[in-house]
Design an enzyme around this catalytic site. Structure first.
Site, PDB file in Angstrom:
ATOM      1  N   GLU A 193       0.829  -1.213   0.000  1.00  0.00           N
ATOM      2  CA  GLU A 193       0.000   0.000   0.000  1.00  0.00           C
ATOM      3  C   GLU A 193       0.863   1.263   0.000  1.00  0.00           C
ATOM      4  OE1 GLU A 193      -2.763  -0.122   3.263  1.00  0.00           O
ATOM      5  OE2 GLU A 193      -4.126  -1.512   2.229  1.00  0.00           O
TER       6      GLU A 193
ATOM      7  N   GLU B 156      -6.311  -7.272  -0.630  1.00  0.00           N
ATOM      8  CA  GLU B 156      -6.644  -7.053   0.779  1.00  0.00           C
ATOM      9  C   GLU B 156      -7.947  -6.281   0.872  1.00  0.00           C
ATOM     10  OE1 GLU B 156      -3.521  -5.453   3.362  1.00  0.00           O
ATOM     11  OE2 GLU B 156      -5.037  -4.184   4.339  1.00  0.00           O
TER      12      GLU B 156
END
Length: 591
Positions: free
Chosen positions: A428, A516
């Site tokens: 991320e 995710e």
């Protein structure tokens, strides 16, 4: 800058020149030249007859004349200095229009010109800061101590455009570096708004960045990051600055006032002999398992497809941080997800920047063993497995790029013959990290993996915690195939605004994976939003997106799949699961 703080050195120079001109010798006036000539012919002033001079008086007069003469010499030298400055300024002002000006005169003008007067529209400049030119950026050279700049979205304020920049310094040298300074170009007619983790000063078109007390030293092999907000006169000026500073560009920095532009030594990956030593033999897939049935995966258009070229959907579970919950990396747990939930993939989340992370003092050997054990268990069960370089607090993947290259070189060499291992190279990206930075990082890491495993499926993160897939779709990586781009969501926070990005990216042909997600808010906690989760899964099924639920642990938060009161690491019944765990089990199994 307030008016009473402005530097009026140019005005003073003009005043000195004016005074100097008003006090020119009287011989320039014709009538006085005539009087001087007549006096000279007469042998000087007429003496009065009969006058006697006292010897003491004569000595006093002589001494006085000597003192006056010295003062005249000193004053004369001072005026010559003023004249030099004034003449130099005159050359500077006229050199553009004066043809044939000598190179020597031009150089003198440059070195002696008075300091710039900063206007109210100019930068906040501290007294005494010379207007040095910032060093040029390079897209080809990698410096051993380098500075990278990324930009975030800007905003309008007071008729101007404010942009936020993140600045990262990487010290890849063999020693700690002290007293650093960054000089960045492109800041003409700008104003400092706010900043953190450094001192900021604008002079001319250069932004000077210097350390604060706690980051004066950059340890070898480490990086530091900082941020600043700058106000530009117009959106066009802001966009020009962003273009000139970001992307693949890298800036050398100054150490103790000296430019340090030594090139970074290439990362030394394993030689062929070492690769053969670490390479593992591919085991046979379990009969009837997902791996046996579908084999090696690849990317075709927007779809992940199996060995037969048919669209295939991965669906499964992500561990929490391996360093924090290692006990859940066990074969019995993975088999539980395969047999009772219908999962076909496990994601191994190895944090890089947090406490115990791979790049922040964690036990690298222990972490790699957990990854290796996880791959072994998944492979024995005929499941697919993602090796996740889980950047989060380190924000920009470029921060630990060298470590990532070494890690993925080893992992891809070790599992070169495995059909079930996928590589997620940056979880991320966040904190203002641009797509240009992510893309630059990916283009450095991907070839390292492909050299060892030519057909590997590689998963590339996207900015803003892997939400900005639209940016990747607008400028995808085109040199390599078999790429998936990550979209992450937390249903209670991320709704139509992020779903619309997915739709836009899909329409442009981008292949994506939800590596995710959870159904609570973005903190991993808070309430569950079932309606938003349903909308997300309508989109996931429509686009055949693979998905992996966060997280395998009993941590006391909503996104954990195991209830916080349960200490089991496998063999769970429904009573052992959290509310999120129960929902995900039903979603994967199709109950």
């Amino acid at each position: 800058m307030a008016d009473n703080e402005r530097d009026f050195s140019e005005d003073k120079t003009v005043t000195v020149e004016k005074d100097r001109e008003e006090k020119k010798p009287d011989e320039n006036r014709p009538e006085e030249k005539k009087e001087q000539k007549e006096t000279a012919k007469a042998g000087g002033p007429e003496k009065k007859a009969g006058m006697k001079m006292n010897p003491l008086l004569i000595a006093v007069i002589a001494l006085s004349l000597l003192v006056v003469g010295l003062l005249i010499v000193l004053l004369s030298n001072g005026k010559k200095g003023d004249k030099k400055k004034s003449d130099s300024a005159a050359v500077t002002e006229t050199e553009v229009s004066s043809e044939g000006t000598s190179e020597t005169a031009s150089d003198e003008a440059t070195s002696e010109a008075p300091k710039e007067v900063v206007t109210e529209e100019g930068a906040d400049r501290k007294a005494g800061r010379p207007a040095e030119k910032a060093p040029d950026a390079s897209e080809d050279i990698k410096y051993e101590i380098s500075c990278k700049v990324a930009s975030a979205d800007g905003w309008e304020e007071g008729g101007r455009k404010v942009m936020q920049f993140s600045i990262i310094i990487n010290n890849s040298s063999s020693s700690d570096q002290k007293d650093w300074e960054v000089r960045l170009p492109g800041f003409t007619d700008t104003k400092y708004v706010n900043g953190w983790n450094a001192e900021y000063e604008i002079s001319g078109d250069t932004l000077f960045v210097t350390p604060v007390e706690y980051n004066t030293t950059i340890p070898k092999g480490s990086s530091i990051d900082m941020g600043v907000q700058i106000s530009f006169a117009s959106t066009a000026d802001a966009e020009a600055a962003v273009k000139g500073l970001t992307g693949k560009k890298s800036f050398p920095i100054y150490i103790a006032g000296e430019l340090h532009d030594a090139e970074k030594a290439p990362v030394e990956t394993m030689d062929e002999k070492k690769k053969e030593e670490v390479k593992k033999e591919k085991p046979a897939a379990e009969t009837g398992s997902p791996l046996e049935n579908h084999g090696a995966l690849s990317v075709s258009g927007t779809d992940l497809v199996d060995k037969n070229g048919k669209p295939y959907q991965l669906k499964g579970i992500s561990t929490h941080g391996l360093a924090w919950f290692p006990e859940y990396v066990n074969k019995a747990a993975f088999q539980e997800f395969r047999d009772n939930w219908g999962a076909n993939v496990i994601r191994l989340a190895m944090y890089t920047g947090e406490s115990g992370g791979y790049c922040s003092g964690g036990d690298k050997d222990a972490l790699k063993k957990l990854v290796n054990d996880g791959v072994d268990y998944a492979t024995e069960l005929g499941m697919y497995v993602l090796i996740d370089w889980h950047i989060l607090s380190d924000s920009n993947p470029l921060t630990n790029e060298d470590e990532a290259i070494l890690f993925f070189d080893e992992m891809s060499a070790k599992y070169a013959d495995y059909d079930n291992v996928l590589f997620e190279i940056c979880n991320e990206p966040n904190g203002g990290t641009s797509w240009e930075d992510v893309k630059s990082y990916a283009e450095d890491v991907i070839p390292v993996i492909r050299k060892n495993k030519a057909d590997a499926v590689i998963i590339v993160g996207t900015p803003t915690w892997s939400q900005d897939v639209d940016l990747a779709a607008a400028d995808p990586i085109t040199e390599y195939d078999n790429l998936l781009y990550t979209i992450h969501f937390y249903a209670a926070t991320h709704k139509d605004n992020i779903r619309n990005k997915v739709k836009e990216a899909h329409d442009k042909g981008l292949a994506m994976i939800v590596s995710e997600f959870s159904i609570c808010d973005a903190s991993g906690n808070g309430g569950i939003d079932y309606d938003s989760a349903d909308e997300w899964f309508s989109l996931i099924d429509e686009y055949n997106l693979s998905y992996i639920g966060w997280n395998l642990s009993n941590k006391n938060e909503t996104s954990s799949l195991i209830d916080s009161s349960c200490s089991k690491t496998s063999g769970w019944d429904d009573g052992d699961l959290s509310e999120t765990g129960l929902w995900l089990k039903k979603q994967i199994s199709g109950e």
